[in-house]
Design a protein around this motif. Sequence first.
Motif, PDB file in Angstrom:
ATOM      1  N   PRO A  74       0.806  -1.231   0.000  1.00  0.00           N
ATOM      2  CA  PRO A  74       0.000   0.000   0.000  1.00  0.00           C
ATOM      3  C   PRO A  74       0.838   1.279   0.000  1.00  0.00           C
ATOM      4  O   PRO A  74       0.519   2.235  -0.699  1.00  0.00           O
ATOM      5  CB  PRO A  74      -0.832  -0.130   1.286  1.00  0.00           C
ATOM      6  CG  PRO A  74      -0.846  -1.584   1.588  1.00  0.00           C
ATOM      7  CD  PRO A  74       0.465  -2.124   1.120  1.00  0.00           C
ATOM      8  N   GLY A  75       1.910   1.276   0.795  1.00  0.00           N
ATOM      9  CA  GLY A  75       2.737   2.485   0.852  1.00  0.00           C
ATOM     10  C   GLY A  75       3.316   2.842  -0.502  1.00  0.00           C
ATOM     11  O   GLY A  75       3.348   4.007  -0.889  1.00  0.00           O
ATOM     12  N   PHE A  76       3.761   1.829  -1.231  1.00  0.00           N
ATOM     13  CA  PHE A  76       4.316   2.083  -2.555  1.00  0.00           C
ATOM     14  C   PHE A  76       3.239   2.585  -3.513  1.00  0.00           C
ATOM     15  O   PHE A  76       3.496   3.453  -4.351  1.00  0.00           O
ATOM     16  CB  PHE A  76       4.968   0.812  -3.101  1.00  0.00           C
ATOM     17  CG  PHE A  76       5.514   0.966  -4.487  1.00  0.00           C
ATOM     18  CD1 PHE A  76       6.608   1.786  -4.729  1.00  0.00           C
ATOM     19  CD2 PHE A  76       4.922   0.313  -5.556  1.00  0.00           C
ATOM     20  CE1 PHE A  76       7.106   1.942  -6.016  1.00  0.00           C
ATOM     21  CE2 PHE A  76       5.417   0.452  -6.839  1.00  0.00           C
ATOM     22  CZ  PHE A  76       6.506   1.282  -7.064  1.00  0.00           C
ATOM     23  N   ARG A  77       2.028   2.031  -3.412  1.00  0.00           N
ATOM     24  CA  ARG A  77       0.946   2.484  -4.286  1.00  0.00           C
ATOM     25  C   ARG A  77       0.656   3.965  -4.078  1.00  0.00           C
ATOM     26  O   ARG A  77       0.515   4.726  -5.040  1.00  0.00           O
ATOM     27  CB  ARG A  77      -0.323   1.658  -4.042  1.00  0.00           C
ATOM     28  CG  ARG A  77      -0.235   0.220  -4.524  1.00  0.00           C
ATOM     29  CD  ARG A  77      -1.637  -0.370  -4.717  1.00  0.00           C
ATOM     30  NE  ARG A  77      -2.414  -0.363  -3.486  1.00  0.00           N
ATOM     31  CZ  ARG A  77      -2.445  -1.358  -2.616  1.00  0.00           C
ATOM     32  NH1 ARG A  77      -1.711  -2.439  -2.838  1.00  0.00           N
ATOM     33  NH2 ARG A  77      -3.201  -1.289  -1.538  1.00  0.00           N
ATOM     34  N   TRP A  78       0.562   4.382  -2.825  1.00  0.00           N
ATOM     35  CA  TRP A  78       0.272   5.793  -2.559  1.00  0.00           C
ATOM     36  C   TRP A  78       1.424   6.688  -3.013  1.00  0.00           C
ATOM     37  O   TRP A  78       1.200   7.750  -3.612  1.00  0.00           O
ATOM     38  CB  TRP A  78       0.004   6.001  -1.062  1.00  0.00           C
ATOM     39  CG  TRP A  78      -1.322   5.510  -0.608  1.00  0.00           C
ATOM     40  CD1 TRP A  78      -1.571   4.507   0.271  1.00  0.00           C
ATOM     41  CD2 TRP A  78      -2.611   5.997  -1.017  1.00  0.00           C
ATOM     42  NE1 TRP A  78      -2.920   4.325   0.443  1.00  0.00           N
ATOM     43  CE2 TRP A  78      -3.581   5.234  -0.332  1.00  0.00           C
ATOM     44  CE3 TRP A  78      -3.029   7.004  -1.887  1.00  0.00           C
ATOM     45  CZ2 TRP A  78      -4.948   5.450  -0.500  1.00  0.00           C
ATOM     46  CZ3 TRP A  78      -4.399   7.223  -2.054  1.00  0.00           C
ATOM     47  CH2 TRP A  78      -5.340   6.455  -1.371  1.00  0.00           C
ATOM     48  N   LEU A  79       2.643   6.252  -2.730  1.00  0.00           N
ATOM     49  CA  LEU A  79       3.809   7.042  -3.117  1.00  0.00           C
ATOM     50  C   LEU A  79       3.886   7.185  -4.636  1.00  0.00           C
ATOM     51  O   LEU A  79       4.128   8.279  -5.169  1.00  0.00           O
ATOM     52  CB  LEU A  79       5.080   6.376  -2.582  1.00  0.00           C
ATOM     53  CG  LEU A  79       6.410   7.104  -2.830  1.00  0.00           C
ATOM     54  CD1 LEU A  79       6.420   8.457  -2.142  1.00  0.00           C
ATOM     55  CD2 LEU A  79       7.567   6.249  -2.332  1.00  0.00           C
ATOM     56  N   THR A  80       3.659   6.094  -5.346  1.00  0.00           N
ATOM     57  CA  THR A  80       3.746   6.106  -6.803  1.00  0.00           C
ATOM     58  C   THR A  80       2.620   6.907  -7.426  1.00  0.00           C
ATOM     59  O   THR A  80       2.830   7.656  -8.387  1.00  0.00           O
ATOM     60  CB  THR A  80       3.715   4.659  -7.338  1.00  0.00           C
ATOM     61  OG1 THR A  80       4.797   3.938  -6.761  1.00  0.00           O
ATOM     62  CG2 THR A  80       3.848   4.632  -8.842  1.00  0.00           C
ATOM     63  N   LEU A  81       1.421   6.770  -6.896  1.00  0.00           N
ATOM     64  CA  LEU A  81       0.290   7.528  -7.430  1.00  0.00           C
ATOM     65  C   LEU A  81       0.538   9.029  -7.307  1.00  0.00           C
ATOM     66  O   LEU A  81       0.341   9.788  -8.266  1.00  0.00           O
ATOM     67  CB  LEU A  81      -0.995   7.142  -6.691  1.00  0.00           C
ATOM     68  CG  LEU A  81      -2.259   7.911  -7.102  1.00  0.00           C
ATOM     69  CD1 LEU A  81      -2.571   7.674  -8.577  1.00  0.00           C
ATOM     70  CD2 LEU A  81      -3.446   7.503  -6.221  1.00  0.00           C
ATOM     71  N   GLY A  82       0.983   9.458  -6.128  1.00  0.00           N
ATOM     72  CA  GLY A  82       1.255  10.881  -5.938  1.00  0.00           C
ATOM     73  C   GLY A  82       2.352  11.386  -6.845  1.00  0.00           C
ATOM     74  O   GLY A  82       2.232  12.448  -7.464  1.00  0.00           O
ATOM     75  N   SER A  83       3.433  10.617  -6.960  1.00  0.00           N
ATOM     76  CA  SER A  83       4.553  11.038  -7.800  1.00  0.00           C
ATOM     77  C   SER A  83       4.157  11.112  -9.272  1.00  0.00           C
ATOM     78  O   SER A  83       4.545  12.034  -9.993  1.00  0.00           O
ATOM     79  CB  SER A  83       5.729  10.064  -7.634  1.00  0.00           C
ATOM     80  OG  SER A  83       6.171  10.033  -6.303  1.00  0.00           O
TER      81      SER A  83
END
Length: 580
Positions: free
Chosen positions: A18-27
């Motif tokens: 989940p953390g990677f999904r949120w980080l990637t979506l924002g970036s």
Amino acid sequence: MASSTRRGGTYRAALTHPGFRWLTLGSTVSELGDLLYVVALAAVVFDRTASAAWVTGAVVVRMLPLVILPPLAGALAERVDRRRLLLAANAVMALLAAGMAVATAAGSPVLVVILLATAVNAASTVVGPAVAGLVPTVVPERDLAAANAVTGSLSAMAVVVGPAAGAVLLLLGSPATAFALNAATFVVAFVCLLALRSHAPATGTTAAPAASSSPTPDEEVQASEAPEAMSTTGVARLLLTDSTLAVAVSSVIAACFTFGATSVLFVVVSLELLGTGTAGAGYLLAAAGAGGLVGAPLASRIAAGTAVGRAVVACVALSALCLLLLAVAPGIVVGCALALLLGGAYLITEVLMVTLLQRHLPTGLLGRASGLIDSAAFASILLGSLLSGVVVELAGVRWALVVVAVLPLLAAVAATPTAAALDRASRARVEALAPRTRILAGVDALTGASPAALERLAEAAAEERVAAGAVVVREGDAAVDVFVVVEGALAVSTTATTPGEPDVPELGPQSCFGEIGLLHARPRTATVTALVPCTLLRLPGNLLLEVVRGDDALETAVGLLATTRLRRTHPTGPLKTRVG
């Protein structure tokens, strides 16, 4: 156990975190906005000045913070909470982008818009180092290359979609609308970061072990080798002198030089050689972006092998060769095919470099290392675009293609022997560590750990032989390292047990101990004594936490083992896990 059946190293595996999904979506959303507003900025500058020189000057001024500030931004990313830093940066960039929209709509001088755009880039310099440091904390080792490939694929998609969306907005709306939409993307990134859960402290180091009256030798060694103790100059020296890092960094700088040249040469090639006008430049750029989408999955597969050095060098050579062949491309179809290969090779180079960086450096150095590399990369991009423009004016587009391609080709040739030696060393290292990695793979707590993670632990482990009756760890001492039994048997005793309670089982081969104090932030909870002569592997505690952190399945396995043992020896004691 789930971790043992799930196939790591794939896009799907990387996106399960989940953390990677949120980080990637924002970036990704933020990057789309950046590429969208670049088109609008060029339109505003040219519309207000009717001068190509002003457009060029705006590009140079806007890129200066990207060349100068990344080392400072990298140092900052290691000293403050990375998530909060990204939140602050996106908030500032949203305000500045909104200011660009207002200034454009109000007809303010074009210099004001350029300066605001420059300020946006200045604030963005913390993003790369902060994200580079966050990714290893939200993605386990086995999915690291795949995560970087996902990021690269989305960046390539942004290269295709962003400028196209910017052009559509200019047709349907105005530059002010594009700037306002860019501000909105920063707000979306801000919201995504609010949902991000990082598993790591700001500095990328683990919390200190439970304190004792005086530091043990292990604690003194760890303090002396703390990543934050290394200066920025020391990090730069490490990047230049470590063979693996030097090949990766020099390769990505050479690739960035080629990439920078395409910003000028794609336009001139389309106009003068292919006869497809300015639209042809868009086709070439879109093809390069599509190449990135194709190349990203290959990058994660290459990163899992032992030929990464030669692959990086080969990709640099391929991207330069594609640029050279544009001089004789018979039409736009062949030109786009060459741009596709160039974009794929560039993306693979970038993904492999980032993955090598994250694997070879402690997280406490990633911010400064990423900042230094970003600075050099942007300087190389700027140099490539400026040099190609000068050669085009002096000798024509074909000579420009030759000159710009020859330089990275020479760099690739020069790096080939070192890259080949690194690959041989990598294979030899894997073979030498194989006995230890097999032992670690059989430890219950490490079930599901990736081969790369096990190799890191095996390489850092120290083999120790203890005599029968020797105390290995003593209850109440500070918890620093974790031990794995290779041969022998050890007894576990504790002052917390009461008569009538079952004895704690003996520890035999492929058992581990010492993890309880490390994970629960407390002194040693039991005394472990060798019953017979034993051979042990001592694993650095901070490294074990770094490997476990971010991998939910592995974290669960280690945490469950520690909690089960703690409840057995201290049934009424408080539990406080500090893996996350």
